[in-house]
Design an enzyme around this catalytic site. Structure first.
Site, PDB file in Angstrom:
ATOM      1  N   HIS A 292     -30.825   7.840 -50.507  1.00 37.09           N
ATOM      2  CA  HIS A 292     -32.028   7.694 -51.325  1.00 37.09           C
ATOM      3  C   HIS A 292     -33.178   8.332 -51.076  1.00 37.09           C
ATOM      4  O   HIS A 292     -33.581   8.681 -49.871  1.00 37.09           O
ATOM      5  CB  HIS A 292     -32.051   6.129 -51.768  1.00 37.09           C
ATOM      6  CG  HIS A 292     -32.772   5.400 -50.683  1.00 37.09           C
ATOM      7  ND1 HIS A 292     -34.180   5.354 -50.266  1.00 37.09           N
ATOM      8  CD2 HIS A 292     -32.118   4.520 -49.642  1.00 37.09           C
ATOM      9  CE1 HIS A 292     -34.414   4.467 -49.073  1.00 37.09           C
ATOM     10  NE2 HIS A 292     -33.126   4.117 -48.733  1.00 37.09           N
ATOM     11  N   ASP A 304     -35.366   5.727 -42.941  1.00 31.72           N
ATOM     12  CA  ASP A 304     -34.991   5.038 -44.229  1.00 31.72           C
ATOM     13  C   ASP A 304     -35.848   5.641 -45.443  1.00 31.72           C
ATOM     14  O   ASP A 304     -36.679   5.170 -45.998  1.00 31.72           O
ATOM     15  CB  ASP A 304     -35.637   3.487 -44.236  1.00 31.72           C
ATOM     16  CG  ASP A 304     -34.947   2.704 -45.523  1.00 31.72           C
ATOM     17  OD1 ASP A 304     -34.051   3.013 -46.255  1.00 31.72           O
ATOM     18  OD2 ASP A 304     -35.740   1.536 -45.620  1.00 31.72           O
ATOM     19  N   GLU A 338     -34.278   3.551 -54.615  1.00 30.13           N
ATOM     20  CA  GLU A 338     -33.563   2.529 -54.057  1.00 30.13           C
ATOM     21  C   GLU A 338     -34.208   1.210 -53.873  1.00 30.13           C
ATOM     22  O   GLU A 338     -34.013   0.021 -53.900  1.00 30.13           O
ATOM     23  CB  GLU A 338     -32.759   2.965 -52.774  1.00 30.13           C
ATOM     24  CG  GLU A 338     -31.747   2.129 -52.334  1.00 30.13           C
ATOM     25  CD  GLU A 338     -32.168   1.272 -51.215  1.00 30.13           C
ATOM     26  OE1 GLU A 338     -31.402   0.278 -50.618  1.00 30.13           O
ATOM     27  OE2 GLU A 338     -33.530   1.502 -50.850  1.00 30.13           O
ATOM     28  N   GLU A 339     -35.643   1.628 -53.190  1.00 26.77           N
ATOM     29  CA  GLU A 339     -36.178   0.617 -52.565  1.00 26.77           C
ATOM     30  C   GLU A 339     -36.830  -0.382 -53.380  1.00 26.77           C
ATOM     31  O   GLU A 339     -36.918  -1.691 -53.154  1.00 26.77           O
ATOM     32  CB  GLU A 339     -37.343   1.050 -51.637  1.00 26.77           C
ATOM     33  CG  GLU A 339     -37.131   2.083 -50.539  1.00 26.77           C
ATOM     34  CD  GLU A 339     -36.557   1.241 -49.389  1.00 26.77           C
ATOM     35  OE1 GLU A 339     -36.052   0.289 -49.470  1.00 26.77           O
ATOM     36  OE2 GLU A 339     -36.108   1.758 -48.363  1.00 26.77           O
ATOM     37  N   ASP A 366     -27.497   5.081 -45.096  1.00 27.06           N
ATOM     38  CA  ASP A 366     -28.616   4.417 -45.782  1.00 27.06           C
ATOM     39  C   ASP A 366     -28.799   3.483 -44.438  1.00 27.06           C
ATOM     40  O   ASP A 366     -29.169   2.318 -44.622  1.00 27.06           O
ATOM     41  CB  ASP A 366     -28.566   3.857 -47.070  1.00 27.06           C
ATOM     42  CG  ASP A 366     -29.988   3.084 -46.983  1.00 27.06           C
ATOM     43  OD1 ASP A 366     -31.094   3.547 -46.328  1.00 27.06           O
ATOM     44  OD2 ASP A 366     -30.284   2.267 -48.227  1.00 27.06           O
ATOM     45  N   HIS A 437     -39.039  -0.183 -42.833  1.00 29.49           N
ATOM     46  CA  HIS A 437     -40.120  -0.460 -43.833  1.00 29.49           C
ATOM     47  C   HIS A 437     -41.320  -0.823 -42.885  1.00 29.49           C
ATOM     48  O   HIS A 437     -42.301  -1.645 -43.292  1.00 29.49           O
ATOM     49  CB  HIS A 437     -39.675  -1.791 -44.450  1.00 29.49           C
ATOM     50  CG  HIS A 437     -38.592  -1.693 -45.408  1.00 29.49           C
ATOM     51  ND1 HIS A 437     -38.154  -2.705 -46.260  1.00 29.49           N
ATOM     52  CD2 HIS A 437     -37.915  -0.603 -45.753  1.00 29.49           C
ATOM     53  CE1 HIS A 437     -37.158  -2.259 -46.909  1.00 29.49           C
ATOM     54  NE2 HIS A 437     -36.838  -0.943 -46.680  1.00 29.49           N
TER      55      HIS A 437
END
Length: 485
Positions: A292, A304, A338-339, A366, A437
């Site tokens: 992504h 990520d 995606e997130e 991922d 994140h």
């Protein structure tokens, strides 16, 4: 592997590279199984693997994406820059059919966040809003804190104790190499605000869903129920969650003050970015390599998922440079959003449902560029010998065979839901969830040797999957994962 599929062919790398191999007869499997790949096919894939272990294209792409684009939250200018960057890079690397497939995405604005204990011992806490959270009232809110470990504890006690209070979910994510601690801990991020609001709470703070001890908070998507009042939802850094636990452990009433200004803006357009390495014989049939393109906004999304899209791009490029291209096309898909809701993957599966029979296999990266540990697939049982033969070329890299229960992960998992066979490369998730994140997910945490190793694994499997005569057939249609990681 799952016992329901019986025993499968197990061969050594040395035996494979010497020629065609058959399984030894046994009471469970009396008939020999013919090796699905020729010596020439396996040698071609091995050559791609060896080249990948010396190639830094993917690593340099990660450097470029994180430094020249940076954070790429859906709907933001960074997201739009990433779509342009991706198309330019794919064209420069010699991919064909490079294009962007438009996707409508939500646009959430983080705003500012402040959290502090006001009594009995005032302290400023490090916190971030969870993705999708509403704002507090303009002047903020203040209330007593009531703590629970998780949703199960919330459901088991007196529900009236939450009314008019701020709920603190204190449960800690377990650090595990398979990432299973994440699945257990993340439920409070997804549903905590809904369940707390049902019981009259004013707001939610959670211990960050992460395994680090740094004083940084982990963001991530959360959800609301249209039939339940929307309340603010924030994440505390692990050290500050510990501080709050310690204050509550004294038996004193702890009051928390919070102010958050996040909001939803109008939805806007992003895109899935696609590029192909054309197959030599059956170019209309494809193997999908996905990752992504978007990221959360606190760091630069290095692991990520800059590493993911760049690993897949690097793997496909090496296949394109191989002495022998595989029969089918390798298609790189950089998925949008995606997130915050899987917008890109869902739209891709919808738009390509009529072509699903021509997608012979799919894989996604991922879980960061960490040590590859295991390979698993989801294919019909009769294709397991081919999958085991593919895995044998990963064994020298320390990759285990892990069975026939792959998910395809969040994005490519949407293709599994329309019958596309998939594979998963399991990497070491323990370091990944230290960075996940957070502001710490930056390029300096990326190891070029591990990027190469990931590229080698994906390139090897993709070459063989794209050259397998007859392909992998179909798998039963399944219910896909509903949310991103």
């Amino acid at each position: 592997m799952s016992g329901s599929y019986g025993r499968v062919l197990v061969v050594s790398l040395a035996a494979i590279l010497c020629g065609s191999v058959t399984a030894v007869a046994s009471p469970m499997q009396p008939a020999p199984v013919v090796m699905p790949f020729t010596t020439a096919q396996l040698e071609a894939a091995r050559a791609v693997r060896e080249r990948a272990l010396e190639d830094d294209t993917a690593y340099e792409l990660v450097r470029s994406l994180t430094s020249q684009v940076g954070p790429r939250l859906a709907g933001t200018p960074g997201d739009a820059r990433a779509v342009e960057w991706a198309q330019a890079q794919l064209r420069a690397l010699g991919f064909s059919n490079v294009h962007a497939e438009p996707v409508r995405v939500p646009h959430w604005v983080r705003g500012e966040c402040r959290v502090e204990t006001v009594s009995p011992w005032p302290q400023r806490l490090v916190a971030e809003a969870l993705g999708g959270s509403v704002a507090t009232p303009e002047g903020g809110l203040e209330a007593e804190v009531v703590a629970v470990r998780d949703l199960e504890e919330m459901a088991s006690g007196d529900s009236t104790r939450f009314a008019g209070r701020i709920v603190f979910f204190s449960g800690r994510m377990e650090r595990r190499s398979d990432g299973s601690g994440y699945g257990k801990a993340v439920a409070v991020r997804g549903r905590g605000a809904i369940e707390a609001a049902r019981r009259g709470a004013l707001a939610v703070v959670i211990r960050s869903v992460g395994t680090d001890r740094d004083r940084v908070a982990h963001t991530g998507g959360m959800r609301y129920d249209p039939n339940v009042t929307r309340i603010p939802a924030l994440a505390l850094s692990n050290p500050d969650a510990d501080l709050l636990v310690d204050q509550l452990a004294t038996g004193e009433r702890v009051r928390l003050r919070m102010r958050n200004t996040s909001s939803m803006a109008d939805s806007t357009w992003s895109a899935n970015v696609v590029g192909e390495i054309r197959g030599r014989e059956r170019p209309d049939e494809v193997v999908v390599l996905g990752g992504h393109l978007d990221s959360w906004d606190l760091g630069t999304g290095a692991h990520d998922d800059a590493t993911g899209v760049c690993i897949m791009t690097g793997a496909a490029r090496l296949i394109g440079q191989a002495a022998l291209r595989p029969r089918r096309t390798i298609r790189v898909v950089m998925f949008a959003n995606e997130e915050f809701g899987l917008s890109g993957a869902r739209e891709y599966a919808r738009a390509h449902a009529a072509d699903a029979a021509r997608i012979v296999f799919g894989m996604e990266s991922d879980l960061g560029a960490f040590q590859p540990l295991g390979f698993r697939v989801r294919v019909a049982p009769e294709y397991l010998p081919a999958a085991r033969a593919m895995h044998s070329l990963l064994s020298p890299l320390g990759v285990e065979w892990r069975g026939n229960d792959a998910t395809g992960d969040a994005d490519v998992g949407q293709l599994l839901a329309i019958g596309v066979p998939v594979g998963d490369l399991d990497t070491d998730a323990a370091p990944y969830f230290d960075l996940h994140h957070t502001p710490n997910d930056t390029f300096d945490k990326v190891d070029p040797l591990l990027v190469r190793r990931n590229v080698a694994c994906y390139a090897t499997i993709a070459w063989l999957a794209a050259d397998l005569r007859g392909g992998f057939g179909r798998v039963p249609v399944t219910t896909s994962r509903a949310n991103g990681r």
